[in-house]
Design a protein around this motif. Structure first.
Motif, PDB file in Angstrom:
ATOM      1  N   ALA A 159      97.706  20.442 137.455  1.00 34.76           N
ATOM      2  CA  ALA A 159      96.651  19.824 136.646  1.00 34.76           C
ATOM      3  C   ALA A 159      95.857  18.819 137.478  1.00 34.76           C
ATOM      4  N   ILE A 160      96.541  18.081 138.339  1.00 31.68           N
ATOM      5  CA  ILE A 160      95.859  17.115 139.210  1.00 31.68           C
ATOM      6  C   ILE A 160      94.965  17.863 140.196  1.00 31.68           C
ATOM      7  N   LEU A 161      95.488  18.925 140.803  1.00 36.36           N
ATOM      8  CA  LEU A 161      94.681  19.707 141.742  1.00 36.36           C
ATOM      9  C   LEU A 161      93.412  20.210 141.070  1.00 36.36           C
ATOM     10  N   SER A 162      93.554  20.720 139.869  1.00 35.37           N
ATOM     11  CA  SER A 162      92.416  21.261 139.130  1.00 35.37           C
ATOM     12  C   SER A 162      91.411  20.166 138.756  1.00 35.37           C
ATOM     13  N   ALA A 163      91.909  19.046 138.252  1.00 35.43           N
ATOM     14  CA  ALA A 163      91.042  17.953 137.807  1.00 35.43           C
ATOM     15  C   ALA A 163      90.285  17.306 138.963  1.00 35.43           C
ATOM     16  N   CYS A 164      90.886  17.326 140.139  1.00 36.73           N
ATOM     17  CA  CYS A 164      90.285  16.646 141.286  1.00 36.73           C
ATOM     18  C   CYS A 164      89.607  17.599 142.264  1.00 36.73           C
ATOM     19  N   GLY A 165      89.771  18.902 142.063  1.00 36.16           N
ATOM     20  CA  GLY A 165      89.172  19.865 142.974  1.00 36.16           C
ATOM     21  C   GLY A 165      89.865  19.951 144.316  1.00 36.16           C
ATOM     22  N   TYR A 166      91.139  19.568 144.355  1.00 43.07           N
ATOM     23  CA  TYR A 166      91.908  19.635 145.600  1.00 43.07           C
ATOM     24  C   TYR A 166      92.411  21.055 145.825  1.00 43.07           C
ATOM     25  N   GLU A 167      92.562  21.429 147.091  1.00 43.36           N
ATOM     26  CA  GLU A 167      93.152  22.719 147.434  1.00 43.36           C
ATOM     27  C   GLU A 167      94.669  22.591 147.399  1.00 43.36           C
ATOM     28  N   ASP A 168      95.332  23.697 147.155  1.00 43.57           N
ATOM     29  CA  ASP A 168      96.800  23.714 147.075  1.00 43.57           C
ATOM     30  C   ASP A 168      97.377  24.151 148.420  1.00 43.57           C
ATOM     31  N   ASN A 169      97.141  23.335 149.450  1.00 41.74           N
ATOM     32  CA  ASN A 169      97.605  23.700 150.785  1.00 41.74           C
ATOM     33  C   ASN A 169      98.326  22.558 151.498  1.00 41.74           C
ATOM     34  N   GLN A 170      98.800  21.577 150.734  1.00 40.74           N
ATOM     35  CA  GLN A 170      99.482  20.424 151.312  1.00 40.74           C
ATOM     36  C   GLN A 170     100.846  20.227 150.662  1.00 40.74           C
ATOM     37  N   LEU A 171     101.787  19.708 151.439  1.00 41.54           N
ATOM     38  CA  LEU A 171     103.052  19.280 150.850  1.00 41.54           C
ATOM     39  C   LEU A 171     102.769  18.014 150.060  1.00 41.54           C
ATOM     40  N   THR A 172     103.227  17.986 148.844  1.00 39.55           N
ATOM     41  CA  THR A 172     102.981  16.825 147.990  1.00 39.55           C
ATOM     42  C   THR A 172     104.274  16.381 147.339  1.00 39.55           C
ATOM     43  N   SER A 173     104.238  15.168 146.819  1.00 36.83           N
ATOM     44  CA  SER A 173     105.394  14.663 146.078  1.00 36.83           C
ATOM     45  C   SER A 173     104.922  13.611 145.083  1.00 36.83           C
ATOM     46  N   PHE A 174     105.758  13.388 144.097  1.00 35.11           N
ATOM     47  CA  PHE A 174     105.594  12.282 143.166  1.00 35.11           C
ATOM     48  C   PHE A 174     106.703  11.287 143.476  1.00 35.11           C
ATOM     49  N   THR A 175     106.404  10.020 143.352  1.00 32.49           N
ATOM     50  CA  THR A 175     107.416   8.982 143.458  1.00 32.49           C
ATOM     51  C   THR A 175     107.329   8.129 142.205  1.00 32.49           C
ATOM     52  N   ILE A 176     108.441   8.017 141.511  1.00 34.37           N
ATOM     53  CA  ILE A 176     108.494   7.162 140.327  1.00 34.37           C
ATOM     54  C   ILE A 176     108.655   5.729 140.804  1.00 34.37           C
ATOM     55  N   CYS A 177     107.821   4.850 140.275  1.00 38.17           N
ATOM     56  CA  CYS A 177     107.853   3.453 140.698  1.00 38.17           C
ATOM     57  C   CYS A 177     108.543   2.598 139.646  1.00 38.17           C
ATOM     58  N   GLU A 178     109.318   1.682 140.125  1.00 45.29           N
ATOM     59  CA  GLU A 178     110.033   0.736 139.274  1.00 45.29           C
ATOM     60  C   GLU A 178     109.378  -0.635 139.426  1.00 45.29           C
ATOM     61  N   ASN A 179     109.399  -1.421 138.364  1.00 49.66           N
ATOM     62  CA  ASN A 179     108.882  -2.795 138.418  1.00 49.66           C
ATOM     63  C   ASN A 179     107.526  -2.862 139.116  1.00 49.66           C
ATOM     64  N   GLY A 180     106.563  -2.205 138.556  1.00 56.04           N
ATOM     65  CA  GLY A 180     105.237  -2.183 139.174  1.00 56.04           C
ATOM     66  C   GLY A 180     105.116  -1.008 140.116  1.00 56.04           C
ATOM     67  N   TRP A 181     105.070  -1.296 141.413  1.00 53.64           N
ATOM     68  CA  TRP A 181     104.868  -0.221 142.396  1.00 53.64           C
ATOM     69  C   TRP A 181     106.024  -0.078 143.374  1.00 53.64           C
ATOM     70  N   GLU A 182     107.198  -0.621 143.056  1.00 45.28           N
ATOM     71  CA  GLU A 182     108.373  -0.469 143.924  1.00 45.28           C
ATOM     72  C   GLU A 182     108.838   0.985 143.874  1.00 45.28           C
ATOM     73  N   LYS A 183     108.901   1.625 145.046  1.00 45.00           N
ATOM     74  CA  LYS A 183     109.221   3.057 145.103  1.00 45.00           C
ATOM     75  C   LYS A 183     110.651   3.335 144.673  1.00 45.00           C
ATOM     76  N   GLY A 184     110.780   4.376 143.835  1.00 48.87           N
ATOM     77  CA  GLY A 184     112.077   4.810 143.345  1.00 48.87           C
ATOM     78  C   GLY A 184     112.308   6.270 143.661  1.00 48.87           C
ATOM     79  N   GLN A 185     112.670   7.038 142.654  1.00 48.42           N
ATOM     80  CA  GLN A 185     113.014   8.455 142.801  1.00 48.42           C
ATOM     81  C   GLN A 185     111.806   9.295 143.225  1.00 48.42           C
ATOM     82  N   GLU A 186     112.031  10.209 144.178  1.00 53.88           N
ATOM     83  CA  GLU A 186     110.978  11.110 144.636  1.00 53.88           C
ATOM     84  C   GLU A 186     111.205  12.507 144.068  1.00 53.88           C
ATOM     85  N   ILE A 187     110.119  13.168 143.675  1.00 55.11           N
ATOM     86  CA  ILE A 187     110.152  14.544 143.191  1.00 55.11           C
ATOM     87  C   ILE A 187     109.273  15.341 144.144  1.00 55.11           C
TER      88      ILE A 187
END
Length: 96
Positions: free
Chosen positions: A33-61
């Protein structure tokens, strides 16, 4: 339940996109959905990181299985539903 995500960028002034997606959708669905909404190509390794207490990095997906420490849980976008890891209404995610 439907989650609503507001996407911003610190690289582009005034950049903002809004995505609504079912809570039982996967992180891969959100990624697409992000790729579609932003017009990005699907040719990069990507990840999500859940942030705790603001922007402190936590679990990665990650987009695909990565060699990680066996003691640490690993989450793959295609196998992980949003509602498994997102609990707080205003929780922050980093999309890299």
């Amino acid at each position: 339940m439907v989650y609503r995500f507001t996407i911003i960028s610190d690289e582009v002034d005034g950049f903002m996109r809004e995505i609504q997606i079912d809570a039982d959708a996967t992180f891969l669905d959100l990624h697409k959905a992000i790729l579609s909404a932003c017009g990005y190509e699907d040719n990069q390794l990507t990840s999500f990181t859940i942030c705790e207490n603001g922007w402190e990095k936590g679990q990665e997906i990650t987009l695909q299985e990565m060699d990680t420490d066996a003691d640490e849980d690993s989450y793959i976008m295609s196998e992980t539903e949003l509602n498994e890891l997102l609990e707080d209404e205003e929780q922050h995610l980093l999309y890299t």
